[in-house]
Motif scaffolding. Structure first.
Motif, PDB file in Angstrom:
ATOM      1  N   THR A  34      -9.866   2.264   2.085  1.00  0.00           N
ATOM      2  CA  THR A  34     -10.769   1.411   2.866  1.00  0.00           C
ATOM      3  C   THR A  34     -11.621   0.576   1.927  1.00  0.00           C
ATOM      4  O   THR A  34     -11.930   0.983   0.813  1.00  0.00           O
ATOM      5  CB  THR A  34     -11.723   2.233   3.743  1.00  0.00           C
ATOM      6  OG1 THR A  34     -12.493   3.075   2.880  1.00  0.00           O
ATOM      7  CG2 THR A  34     -10.994   3.095   4.740  1.00  0.00           C
ATOM      8  N   VAL A  35     -12.007  -0.619   2.393  1.00  0.00           N
ATOM      9  CA  VAL A  35     -12.746  -1.542   1.544  1.00  0.00           C
ATOM     10  C   VAL A  35     -14.104  -0.964   1.148  1.00  0.00           C
ATOM     11  O   VAL A  35     -14.557  -1.126   0.022  1.00  0.00           O
ATOM     12  CB  VAL A  35     -12.924  -2.888   2.270  1.00  0.00           C
ATOM     13  CG1 VAL A  35     -13.855  -3.795   1.493  1.00  0.00           C
ATOM     14  CG2 VAL A  35     -11.586  -3.561   2.453  1.00  0.00           C
ATOM     15  N   ALA A 166      -8.311  -4.195   0.791  1.00  0.00           N
ATOM     16  CA  ALA A 166      -8.216  -5.089   1.943  1.00  0.00           C
ATOM     17  C   ALA A 166      -6.764  -5.240   2.378  1.00  0.00           C
ATOM     18  O   ALA A 166      -6.444  -5.177   3.573  1.00  0.00           O
ATOM     19  CB  ALA A 166      -8.807  -6.458   1.582  1.00  0.00           C
ATOM     20  N   GLU A 169      -5.562  -2.116   4.180  1.00  0.00           N
ATOM     21  CA  GLU A 169      -6.046  -2.000   5.557  1.00  0.00           C
ATOM     22  C   GLU A 169      -5.150  -2.783   6.503  1.00  0.00           C
ATOM     23  O   GLU A 169      -4.855  -2.359   7.609  1.00  0.00           O
ATOM     24  CB  GLU A 169      -7.494  -2.507   5.649  1.00  0.00           C
ATOM     25  CG  GLU A 169      -8.509  -1.479   5.180  1.00  0.00           C
ATOM     26  CD  GLU A 169      -9.936  -1.908   5.490  1.00  0.00           C
ATOM     27  OE1 GLU A 169     -10.131  -2.992   6.062  1.00  0.00           O
ATOM     28  OE2 GLU A 169     -10.841  -1.140   5.140  1.00  0.00           O
ATOM     29  N   ARG A 170      -4.701  -3.955   6.041  1.00  0.00           N
ATOM     30  CA  ARG A 170      -3.816  -4.779   6.865  1.00  0.00           C
ATOM     31  C   ARG A 170      -2.413  -4.195   6.954  1.00  0.00           C
ATOM     32  O   ARG A 170      -1.701  -4.424   7.931  1.00  0.00           O
ATOM     33  CB  ARG A 170      -3.697  -6.189   6.269  1.00  0.00           C
ATOM     34  CG  ARG A 170      -4.969  -6.957   6.343  1.00  0.00           C
ATOM     35  CD  ARG A 170      -5.137  -7.410   7.749  1.00  0.00           C
ATOM     36  NE  ARG A 170      -6.505  -7.793   7.997  1.00  0.00           N
ATOM     37  CZ  ARG A 170      -6.864  -8.650   8.922  1.00  0.00           C
ATOM     38  NH1 ARG A 170      -5.945  -9.184   9.692  1.00  0.00           N
ATOM     39  NH2 ARG A 170      -8.121  -8.942   9.111  1.00  0.00           N
TER      40      ARG A 170
END
Lengths: 205, 219
Positions: A34-35, A166, A169-170
């Motif tokens: 996670t960011v 990031a 997450e995508r």
């Protein structure tokens, strides 16, 4: 001044710790889900790099290098302690990390519990020791340059881990072949990002 | 340890053998545990440095596991990381000096990556996860298994990178001997660049997980 700026830009983009040297890959792969946590760890690594490099620079130039102990007594001119540099650097790093850990625990308990085990493990993050060893190998002229190099490397590492977090997450929404899921695809993406970062290599600073 | 049976276990019992063989596949330090990638990838451009690096890490893992396992009941829990670091750093200094004395050119090629064995996660990870809670002999086996598995991956990656990127193996011009250049074959210089190491490892992971479906991550 220009020299310092050059070192800064170079350490972020051209000599990026992750994409050019793969240093700190273990926590890079483990904490990049996670960011938010990636950002926290990135900041902690940047901070530790920025404070350990000047200390290790002083250690290197005033104690470890050949003839560095001359300020103590002229008869030490032939003394070469550089074989001790690994153990001295790692001791400084471990002590600094301990210090950072105590400060964070006292003043930012939320961040402390978010980082969990990875805060003490910064001590064994290769990018920190790698920073000190590159500093030794490249023989920076003064303590300012060494500090800026440490800070820049930290920022480069932060950029890399936030970017991959990031993307990961995508990645949840895409269809990756089953055997590549998780680790495999992360490696491939890091490789592709590394290729993109190589476009900076031609720049002479 | 109280759980140990008083009857003496055979040196190479089934359990001990699995300590040695598990890391080679289902518990591989690089492709499954994700440890020790830091210093692994940058030195796999050529086979020779990769072999030297693999051997160095093997020696350090075995010795570090043995020493910490012998001291495991004496190390206070709070300062164990620093004790481990001192043990590992001392061993790495020894390895570094030996490399400088006997294979100076390789030692120059490896540059900072010899020092980075100290922070190689495999070593710290195995000490933390295994040798602090197990007897010396088991720890030696575990260290040997993990060190060998690490070296194995390094050698596979370096084999492909040197062969495809440079057309040589251990500096012998293999591709030239086979006469492939006359047929229009060209070296792929891309393989020598750092990012390709990551992609080769990813391909190894792909092959391994396709063969052992139990390793596939659920997500």
């Amino acid at each position: 001044m220009q020299e310092i700026l050059n070192i800064f830009v170079k350490s972020i983009f051209i000599d990026n710790m992750i994409f050019a040297y793969f240093l700190g890959m273990c926590s890079y792969l483990a904490v990049s889900k996670t960011v938010k946590t990636a950002m926290g760890l990135g900041l902690a690594v940047t901070f530790v790099l920025t404070i350990t490099l000047p200390v290790n620079y002083l250690l290197e130039t005033k104690v470890l290098q050949k003839g560095a102990l001359q300020w103590l007594d002229p008869s030490f001119v032939d003394m070469d302690l550089s074989f001790l540099s690994f153990i001295m650097f790692i001791a400084v790093i471990a002590a600094m990390v301990q210090l950072v850990e105590m400060v964070v625990e006292k003043f930012a308990p939320a961040l402390y519990s978010a980082l969990g085990i990875f805060l003490p493990l910064i001590a064994v993050n290769c990018s920190i020791l790698g920073g000190s060893l590159f500093m030794q190998e490249r023989a920076y002229e003064n303590i300012g340059q060494a500090t800026v190099f440490g800070f820049g490397s930290g920022i480069g590492w932060l950029l890399a881990i936030v970017a991959i977090a990031a993307i990961r997450e995508r990645l949840k929404y895409s269809h990756v072949p089953a055997p590549l899921r998780g680790l495999g695809i992360t490696f491939i993406i890091t490789g592709l990002m590394g290729i993109a970062f190589m476009s900076f290599m031609g720049i002479k600073l | 340890m109280s759980t140990e049976k008083p009857a003496k276990e055979a040196l190479f019992s089934k359990k001990n053998r699995s300590l040695l063989t598990d890391p080679l596949n289902v518990n591989n330090p690089i492709t499954v545990q994700v440890l020790g990638i830091c210093s692994a990838l940058a030195i796999t451009v050529k086979l020779k440095p990769a072999i030297v690096m693999g051997l160095s890490v093997l020696v350090v893992t075995i010795m570090a596991n043995l020493i910490t396992s012998l001291m495991r009941n004496m190390i206070p829990n709070r300062i164990r990381i620093i004790v481990q670091l001192v043990v590992v750093a001392a061993l790495v200094i020894l390895v570094d000096q030996v490399l400088k004395a006997f294979v100076y050119d390789v030692s120059k090629q490896l540059s900072v990556f010899v020092g980075l064995i100290i922070t190689n996660c495999i070593i710290m990870g195995r000490i933390e996860a295994f040798s602090l809670g197990n007897t010396p002999w088991k720890s030696v086996l575990d260290g040997f298994g993990n060190g060998a598995a690490y070296g194995g991956i390094l050698i596979i990656v370096a084999f492909f990178r040197e062969l495809l990127g440079n057309g040589t193996l251990m500096d012998y011009p293999v591709v030239e001997w086979m006469g492939l250049y006359d047929l229009g074959y060209k070296n792929n210089g891309m393989m020598l660049l750092p990012p390709m190491a990551l992609i080769v490892v990813a391909l190894i992971i792909w092959v391994q997980r396709a063969k052992t479906p139990s390793l596939i991550e659920k997500d």
